[in-house]
Design an enzyme around this catalytic site. Structure first.
Site: not given
Ligand code: CAA
Ligand code: NAI
Length: 246
Positions: A89, A141, A154, A158
């Site tokens: 995880n 994911s 990412y 995944k």
């Molecule tokens: N859906 C739709 N549009 C998006 C988007 C998304 N998920 N992410 C970014 N965009 C769009 C923005 O709205 C922006 O549009 P405009 O130019 O029209 O305003 C454009 O893309 C550029 O985005 P930024 O201005 O934010 O550009 P940046 O370079 O400053 O940042 C980024 C880029 C770091 C990718 C930032 O946009 C970001 O963090 N986006 C979200 C990424 C995301 O969804 N991450 C999930 C994390 S949680 C996770 O990973 C768990 C999991 O498994 C689901």
């Molecule tokens: P979180 O950031 O709360 O927890 C992640 C944990 O992993 C932290 O405790 C961190 O210390 C540990 N970790 C990071 N790097 C490590 C390493 N090198 N060795 C050992 N441990 C390490 O995040 P969350 O949301 O609990 O994530 C758990 C899992 O679920 C991750 O694999 C993430 O990619 C996945 N996931 C999360 C989603 C979300 O929206 N939060 C959506 C889909 C998948």
């Protein structure tokens, strides 16, 4: 008490989803080993479980480092009769648009989210093979299924986890070991703190259930795949995302 007598090792067990899973598994009778890079967080979760009468231990590990994982496996096996359930995880994000993604950001995510799953599974599978049983649950994911803006690294990791899950289901199934994956959608943990508010707002509208997930929503899915109730399920990817298609 679906997990009575079982030992479960949860990587990233100190984080949002991991902590909730450790607590749920302990309530279901498992001895839980919380393995996390952040030793203090792992300890906190183990202490919390012990304080409410559960059986828990904490181990510091960097899943991206094979030597560290070997040490984790040795420690886990010496303090338990064997690990019956492995939840891969641990995970990180380093979100960036493709044009700006650095090699370092690419590599960090691949090392933890993809290679970490390989290291932990390879270290703990031999004792499962010896006993002829085991359950491995990999955290993928929906991003690994559908892709996501800003998540080249990412999504690649995944999607790779899903490929390994299906491969191991074939390799290890005949040895009595089931391998499945859970693919969560957006879950309220520290991991989504970096997502801009406007992106979260847009997402919420496209989730048919109109809410983000909670860590417990994922923990229940892990529990199902860790329990005897899923004994005939192998190589599947269970999406826990409120119906979201990104
Ligand atoms: N859906 C739709 N549009 C998006 C988007 C998304 N998920 N992410 C970014 N965009 C769009 C923005 O709205 C922006 O549009 P405009 O130019 O029209 O305003 C454009 O893309 C550029 O985005 P930024 O201005 O934010 O550009 P940046 O370079 O400053 O940042 C980024 C880029 C770091 C990718 C930032 O946009 C970001 O963090 N986006 C979200 C990424 C995301 O969804 N991450 C999930 C994390 S949680 C996770 O990973 C768990 C999991 O498994 C689901
Ligand atoms: P979180 O950031 O709360 O927890 C992640 C944990 O992993 C932290 O405790 C961190 O210390 C540990 N970790 C990071 N790097 C490590 C390493 N090198 N060795 C050992 N441990 C390490 O995040 P969350 O949301 O609990 O994530 C758990 C899992 O679920 C991750 O694999 C993430 O990619 C996945 N996931 C999360 C989603 C979300 O929206 N939060 C959506 C889909 C998948």
């Amino acid at each position: 008490m679906r997990l009575n007598g079982k030992t479960a090792l949860i990587t990233g067990g100190g984080g949002g989803i991991g902590r909730e899973t450790a607590r749920l598994f302990a309530r279901e009778g498992a001895c839980v080993i919380i393995a996390d890079y952040d030793a203090a967080r792992a300890r906190l979760v183990a202490d919390e479980i012990a304080a409410s009468g559960g059986d828990a231990a904490a181990i510091q590990v960097d899943v991206s480092n094979p030597e560290s994982v070997e040490r984790m496996a040795a420690q886990a096996l010496s303090s338990s009769g064997g690990v019956d359930i492995l939840i891969n995880n641990a995970g990180i994000t380093r979100d960036r648009m493709l044009s700006k993604l650095s090699r370092r950001e690419w590599q960090e995510v691949i090392d933890v989210n993809l290679s970490g799953v390989f290291h932990c599974t390879q270290a703990l599978v031999p004792q499962m093979i010896e006993r002829g049983s085991g359950k491995i649950i990999n955290t993928a994911s929906i991003v690994g299924v559908h892709g996501n803006i800003g998540q080249t690294n990412y999504a690649a990791a995944k999607a790779g986890v899903i490929g390994m899950t299906k491969t191991w289901a074939k390799e290890l199934g005949p040895k009595g070991i089931q391998v499945n994956a859970v693919a969560p959608g957006f879950i309220e943990t520290p991991m989504i703190d970096t997502v801009p508010e406007k992106v979260i707002a847009k997402l919420r509208e496209s989730i048919p259930l109109r809410r983000l997930g909670k860590p417990l929503d994922v923990a229940w899915a892990y529990l199902f795949l860790a329990s005897a109730e899923s004994d005939y399920i192998n190589g599947t990817v269970l999406e826990v995302d409120g119906g979201l298609v990104i």
